[in-house]
Scaffold this active site. Structure first.
Site, mmCIF file in Angstrom:
data_model
loop_
_atom_site.group_PDB
_atom_site.id
_atom_site.type_symbol
_atom_site.label_atom_id
_atom_site.label_comp_id
_atom_site.label_asym_id
_atom_site.label_seq_id
_atom_site.Cartn_x
_atom_site.Cartn_y
_atom_site.Cartn_z
ATOM 1 N N GLU A 56 47.375 -7.910 38.896
ATOM 2 C CA GLU A 56 48.821 -8.186 38.865
ATOM 3 C C GLU A 56 49.069 -9.465 38.057
ATOM 4 O O GLU A 56 48.318 -10.432 38.157
ATOM 5 C CB GLU A 56 49.336 -8.370 40.301
ATOM 6 C CG GLU A 56 50.830 -8.649 40.365
ATOM 7 C CD GLU A 56 51.395 -8.739 41.788
ATOM 8 O OE1 GLU A 56 50.638 -9.094 42.714
ATOM 9 O OE2 GLU A 56 52.599 -8.468 41.955
ATOM 10 N N LYS A 140 57.034 -2.426 40.285
ATOM 11 C CA LYS A 140 56.827 -2.772 41.698
ATOM 12 C C LYS A 140 58.098 -2.440 42.481
ATOM 13 O O LYS A 140 59.190 -2.910 42.132
ATOM 14 C CB LYS A 140 56.505 -4.263 41.803
ATOM 15 C CG LYS A 140 56.107 -4.759 43.185
ATOM 16 C CD LYS A 140 55.659 -6.229 43.081
ATOM 17 C CE LYS A 140 55.043 -6.778 44.349
ATOM 18 N NZ LYS A 140 54.468 -8.127 44.146
ATOM 19 N N CYS A 181 50.643 -4.573 44.614
ATOM 20 C CA CYS A 181 50.518 -5.604 45.647
ATOM 21 C C CYS A 181 51.298 -5.316 46.940
ATOM 22 O O CYS A 181 50.858 -4.535 47.771
ATOM 23 C CB CYS A 181 50.894 -6.950 45.037
ATOM 24 S SG CYS A 181 50.122 -8.321 45.913
HETATM 25 N N1 LIG Z 1 51.867 -10.888 46.358
HETATM 26 C C1 LIG Z 1 52.344 -9.807 46.947
HETATM 27 O O1 LIG Z 1 53.088 -9.044 46.356
HETATM 28 C C2 LIG Z 1 51.980 -9.445 48.333
HETATM 29 C C3 LIG Z 1 51.242 -10.360 49.218
HETATM 30 O O2 LIG Z 1 50.680 -11.372 48.838
HETATM 31 C C4 LIG Z 1 51.214 -9.939 50.623
HETATM 32 O O3 LIG Z 1 51.745 -8.867 50.952
HETATM 33 O O4 LIG Z 1 50.678 -10.664 51.458
#
Ligand SMILES: NC(=O)CC(=O)C(=O)O
Length: 304
Positions: A56, A140, A181
């Site tokens: 990401e 996302k 994520c």
């Molecule tokens: N960074 C993200 O999108 C998610 C995350 O760090 C988490 O769900 O904990």
């Protein structure tokens, strides 16, 4: 859920994850290093990978103030051919040429993207065929807005807009579902992908030092077992000098919930053989895919 053409079936393949380090404020340097690492991933292993994954936000520091500054216009329209040469996105051009040069499928982690029409900024994953074609993008869907007092506060929605389109793509060896994520926390998204016949779900991600130790592995193993699919998240390496400290620990989990490979926190390239037997045997031995009780609860994957 609209009916989709079936994929011919999972075949053995080799998956490589790049836990990328040295992601700083210099975008050109980030792109150069990412490109070098894709070439390295494709050329230094005993077995050339079929699919390479970046993490990401690999071309920009991770934080809501950075997204609009680093955002690039991609202008991908689903179902229409995309002209990489004419792209306004330097990241798309680099990723396309790296996929073509290595002759591998490439999931280009994610980058901040500015929509050419509505001007909104998205956290967007782009995917390339071994010929360098941009085959799909995924934005996302669930924005990372959390506030754990004394630990971490993060609000992607300050500058990002959430996507609306669950996405998968077909390769000659597997159907691959995408998420990014925080999307991993919403089991419906992976359920939809699995019901659409995905064999592997790949979520570029960047958990942190609070949620990483607690949830990173747990969520991936849960999504893998829930859906009896291979599941993988690819993180940036941890950089103590960065504003956001990524957890690292990129991994691949099999449909029985077993971790096949896991990084630590530094820069690394991980390789895994994906064996279709594990997929078939998990579903045969524990046949939850045919035992669901839609007479008792609704089939969420069928609601539109
Ligand atoms: N960074 C993200 O999108 C998610 C995350 O760090 C988490 O769900 O904990």
């Amino acid at each position: 859920m609209a009916s989709v053409l079936k994929h011919p079936g999972l075949k053995p393949f080799n998956l490589a994850l790049i836990q990328l380090g040295r992601i700083g404020s210099d975008k050109a340097a980030n792109l150069k290093h990412a490109r070098e690492m894709v070439i390295k991933a494709a050329t230094t292993a005993n077995k050339k990978p079929d699919l390479i994954v970046l993490p990401e936000c690999f071309n920009s520091p991770y934080g809501h103030v950075h997204f609009p500054v680093y955002a690039e216009k991609i202008g991908f329209i689903p179902g229409q051919p995309y002209d990489v040469e004419a792209s306004e996105s330097e990241s798309v051009k680099m990723l396309s040429s790296a996929a073509k040069e290595t002759g591998t499928w490439l999931i280009g982690g994610s980058i901040p993207e500015r929509d050419s029409g509505d001007n909104n900024v998205y956290n967007t994953c782009t995917v390339y065929s071994p010929k360098g074609e941009l085959v799909t993008i995924f934005r996302k869907i669930h924005l990372f807005d959390i506030d754990i007092p004394g630990k971490i506060k993060f609000k992607e929605s300050e500058t990002l807009t959430g996507g609306k389109t669950p996405t998968f793509f077909d390769t000659e060896f597997a159907r691959v579902g995408l998420g990014i994520c925080y999307d991993v926390r919403f089991s419906e998204l992976s359920m939809l992908a699995a019901r659409q016949g995905c064999h592997l779900l790949v979520y570029p991600g960047a958990f942190n030092m609070t949620t990483g130790p607690l949830h990173w592995e747990l969520l991936q193993r849960a999504r893998a077992v829930d859906n009896q699919v291979f599941f993988s998240m690819c993180s940036p390496a941890r950089d103590p000098s960065a504003g956001y400290h990524a957890w690292g620990h990129s991994m691949v989990v099999d449909p029985m919930g077993k971790i096949l490979v896991e990084a630590q926190d530094g820069e690394d390239i991980l390789y895994t053989d994906i064996d279709p037997t594990t997929f078939t045997e998990a579903r045969k031995g524990i046949p939850v895919t045919t035992q669901r009780r839609f007479d008792v609860y609704p089939d969420v994957s069928k609601s539109s």
